[in-house]
Write an enzyme that holds these catalytic residues in place. Structure first.
Site, short mmCIF file in Angstrom:
data_model
loop_
_atom_site.label_atom_id
_atom_site.label_comp_id
_atom_site.label_asym_id
_atom_site.label_seq_id
_atom_site.Cartn_x
_atom_site.Cartn_y
_atom_site.Cartn_z
N HIS A 59 -11.74 4.77 -0.42
CA HIS A 59 -11.18 3.41 -0.48
C HIS A 59 -9.68 3.47 -0.76
O HIS A 59 -8.88 2.88 -0.01
CB HIS A 59 -11.89 2.63 -1.58
N GLU A 60 -9.31 4.17 -1.79
CA GLU A 60 -7.89 4.21 -2.16
C GLU A 60 -7.06 4.96 -1.11
O GLU A 60 -5.89 4.63 -0.87
CB GLU A 60 -7.71 4.84 -3.54
N HIS A 63 -5.94 2.58 1.50
CA HIS A 63 -4.70 1.90 1.11
C HIS A 63 -3.51 2.83 1.33
O HIS A 63 -2.44 2.40 1.78
CB HIS A 63 -4.76 1.51 -0.36
#
Length: 269
Positions: A59-60, A63
């Site tokens: 997920h990160e 980003h």
């Protein structure tokens, strides 16, 4: 900065130390960091990640990809995702974490190096929607609670927060067992961050990310180069150049369809 340590705030996040810029012939590339709070291993034991921690890392890094690949001459626009689209890159990146082809690359026995077995992957897939209805009820109650607080028209003095929450749940006819994902008193997303009245955006981003991943799976190749090039250009690189939906349609060729999300939740064939 993956592991928990003293003095570090909780949660996981991606930060941009330096954004992209270009002045004349000088190009300055972004610097991006990822911070998590993974459990530390006991002395002498290997540092292994739980499935939740793997999901967080993917997920990160989604980003981070948006931060790495943003380009443009105007700093106020470059890498500027609107709030209800900012979770698209992160949530889309999670999809690859659970693809068998990818799992066999990273999910290996730390002693033997053998990749995860097909049988274990099948069990993992079967468990994905276990208690999904309960999770969604709790999540949507929390998202609506966010909106409930932000539609209060007058200051509330001496407010009984617990009573406010109970009245809210009753008015929307939520089941008695509903457990808000974040209670008001520690709802950091809406009171101490950049998500006021916008926690719903995770769901809208879920519509986008499942539809976007369908663009890859629809080709028969989850790493399809042409789809990846369109995604990189119109979403990761050019976010903020135009209206969010216009950018998405340039990537996808159509507005997002909710059906992939329904299938992901096990609510449609």
């Amino acid at each position: 900065d993956c592991f928990v340590r003293k003095g570090k705030r909780g949660g996981a996040w991606c930060s941009r130390l330096r954004g992209y810029s270009c002045a004349g012939e000088r190009e300055v590339l972004p610097l991006v960091t990822i911070s998590c709070n993974f459990s530390r291993a006991a002395e002498g034991r290997p540092k292994l990640l739980s499935t939740s921690e793997v999901k967080t890392l993917f997920h990160e890094f989604g980003h981070a990809l948006a931060g790495f690949l943003s380009r443009g001459p105007y700093p106020q626009v470059t890498g500027s995702f609107p709030r209800d689209m900012v979770e698209l890159p992160s949530q889309l990146n999670e999809h690859w974490a659970w693809e068998p082809e990818v799992m066999k690359h990273y999910a290996r026995d730390y002693k033997t190096g053998r990749p995860i077995s097909d049988a274990l992957i099948a069990k993992f897939k079967e468990s994905e929607n276990f208690l999904k209805g309960l999770y969604l009820t709790d999540f949507y109650a929390t998202a609506l609670l966010d909106l409930e607080w932000h539609t209060v028209l007058r200051p509330v003095e001496g407010c009984d927060v617990a009573a406010f929450e109970r009245a809210f749940l009753k008015r929307y006819d939520f089941p008695e067992h509903t457990a808000l994902r974040f209670r008001t008193t520690y709802y950091n997303h809406i009171f101490a961050s950049s998500y006021p009245a916008q926690y719903y955006s995770y769901t809208w981003s879920a519509v986008l990310d499942t539809d976007a991943f369908a663009a890859f799976t629809g080709t028969g190749d989850i790493f399809d180069p042409e789809t990846a090039r369109r995604y990189r250009r119109h979403i990761l690189t050019e976010a903020g150049y135009d209206e969010p939906m216009a950018q998405y349609v340039r990537f996808r060729g159509a507005v997002p369809d909710v059906k992939p999300l329904m299938r992901r939740y096990g609510l449609a064939e």
